[in-house]
Design an enzyme around this catalytic site. Structure first.
Site, mmCIF file in Angstrom:
data_model
loop_
_atom_site.group_PDB
_atom_site.id
_atom_site.type_symbol
_atom_site.label_atom_id
_atom_site.label_comp_id
_atom_site.label_asym_id
_atom_site.label_seq_id
_atom_site.Cartn_x
_atom_site.Cartn_y
_atom_site.Cartn_z
ATOM 1 N N CYS A 171 2.182 -3.981 1.120
ATOM 2 C CA CYS A 171 3.217 -4.056 2.167
ATOM 3 C C CYS A 171 3.464 -5.501 2.579
ATOM 4 O O CYS A 171 2.532 -6.217 2.957
ATOM 5 C CB CYS A 171 2.805 -3.250 3.390
ATOM 6 S SG CYS A 171 3.898 -3.537 4.792
ATOM 7 N N VAL A 172 4.717 -5.905 2.553
ATOM 8 C CA VAL A 172 5.052 -7.306 2.827
ATOM 9 C C VAL A 172 4.726 -7.703 4.263
ATOM 10 O O VAL A 172 4.148 -8.772 4.507
ATOM 11 C CB VAL A 172 6.529 -7.609 2.476
ATOM 12 C CG1 VAL A 172 7.501 -6.732 3.251
ATOM 13 C CG2 VAL A 172 6.844 -9.080 2.700
#
Lengths: 99, 131, 119
Positions: C78-79
């Site tokens: 997840c960024v």
């Protein structure tokens, strides 16, 4: 539905919350530190045994063995390996991890 | 999150997603990062229910003031959920009772469910993600 | 059957990533598909190639990388969670990529099951 619990009942309320919300006939799989609850003499054993009347209770064998608990499993608890874990997820239409 | 409205996986499938919040805010990051997943899921036009049980009900307290601990106050975001078409907010009666809370203590309108109602709601979901 | 896997904790401190790995490997051995594993919260810390555990211990990130290479698994970090924790493209182990939370939601929509491993 498959319920997955991974925390010791002595430390967290997740097992209790799970047993409260699991509907009759659903399955509960104990993994990681949750497996202690499924062993003889544990303070949570009575809860597991009472729950086993309405629910199917499973415990992950490799986690029991890793904790020296393989020989202490309560009657009525089904021990499964990772293959059994995968089968349980596949057999039930949904699952919930009680983190 | 300006590009959220364009999100679509192209399948047209609508599933029942339940986000089960069982943890208090601030002590761990799960409440905040869980909320971020809920907002993204809404952009995929899924059937979203948000459920608060155990210490998760504390996420919805009125009067949260995080200035003293110098972290973001995300409690206002719960009031914005309606704007994302997330209208199914449920709390567990027993969890409220065990913490001396009533609906008046909460920052948003919720539906209070008994344990049986909660259990049935959970059982009928396609996907349950717990934070 | 297609399984999506969500890993919410980092390596070593919690067993979550180990359990998730063994579940994924076993599912594949049994003929199921694990098209994607999503790493969220501290789970993003599984993606660094900079970890150097002792020789006699498992290498959690390398194990994920190898499984991904053998079976074409999409390892998604997840960024937003990664940026908070100092994980970027420069430190990623092979097979991992950074993307948005939409990739997690897609697993829930598209796959038969989504299984979460965390604390």
């Amino acid at each position: 539905m498959l319920h997955i619990v991974n925390k010791s009942a002595a430390e967290r309320s997740s097992l209790e919350s799970c047993l409260r919300m699991a509907t009759k006939g659903s399955a509960v799989l104990l993994i990681e530190d949750a497996v202690y609850a499924a062993t003889n003499g544990n303070a949570a054993a009575a809860k597991i045994q009472a729950a086993a009347a309405d629910l199917k209770i499973y415990a992950l064998g490799p986690d029991l063995a890793a904790r020296g608990m393989a020989g202490r499993v309560l009657d009525g608890v089904n021990v499964v390996d990772y293959g059994g874990f995968v089968d349980l997820v596949a057999e039930h239409s949904n699952c919930q991890s009680w983190l | 999150m300006s590009d959220m409205d364009e999100m679509d996986d192209g399948s047209g499938v609508v599933k029942k997603f339940m986000f089960l919040n069982r943890k208090a805010p601030h002590g761990t990051v799960y409440a905040l990062e869980g909320l971020e997943v809920v907002l993204i899921t809404a952009a995929f036009d899924q059937d979203v229910s948000m459920v608060f049980t155990d210490d998760g009900v504390f996420q919805l307290m009125k009067g949260i003031d995080t200035k003293g601990i110098e972290v973001k106050d995300f409690s206002k975001t719960y009031r914005a959920l309606e704007g994302y078409d997330i209208e199914k907010l449920y709390v567990d009666q027993a969890s409220m009772d065990a913490r001396g809370l009533t609906e008046d203590d909460l920052i948003v309108d919720v539906t209070v469910l008994s344990v049986d109602e909660m259990a049935n709601l959970m059982a009928e979901q396609d996907v349950v993600i717990s934070f | 059957m297609q399984f999506g896997i969500l890993v919410n904790e980092g390596p070593y401190t919690h067993q979550a990533s180990d359990t998730a790995y063994l579940f994924a490997r076993t599912a594949i051995e049994k003929g199921h598909k694990v098209p994607r594993v999503f790493f969220y919260h501290d789970g993003v810390n599984n993606s660094t190639r900079l970890a150097t555990p002792p020789q006699d211990d498992r290498n959690v990130s390398a194990r994920w990388s190898n499984l991904a290479e053998e079976h074409g698994i999409d390892l998604v970090v997840c960024v937003a969670a990664a940026q908070r924790r100092g994980i970027n493209d420069d430190v990623l182990a092979p097979g991992f990529r950074i993307s948005g939370l939409g990739q997690l939601v897609e697993m829930g929509i598209q796959y038969d099951r989504l299984v979460t491993f965390g604390d």
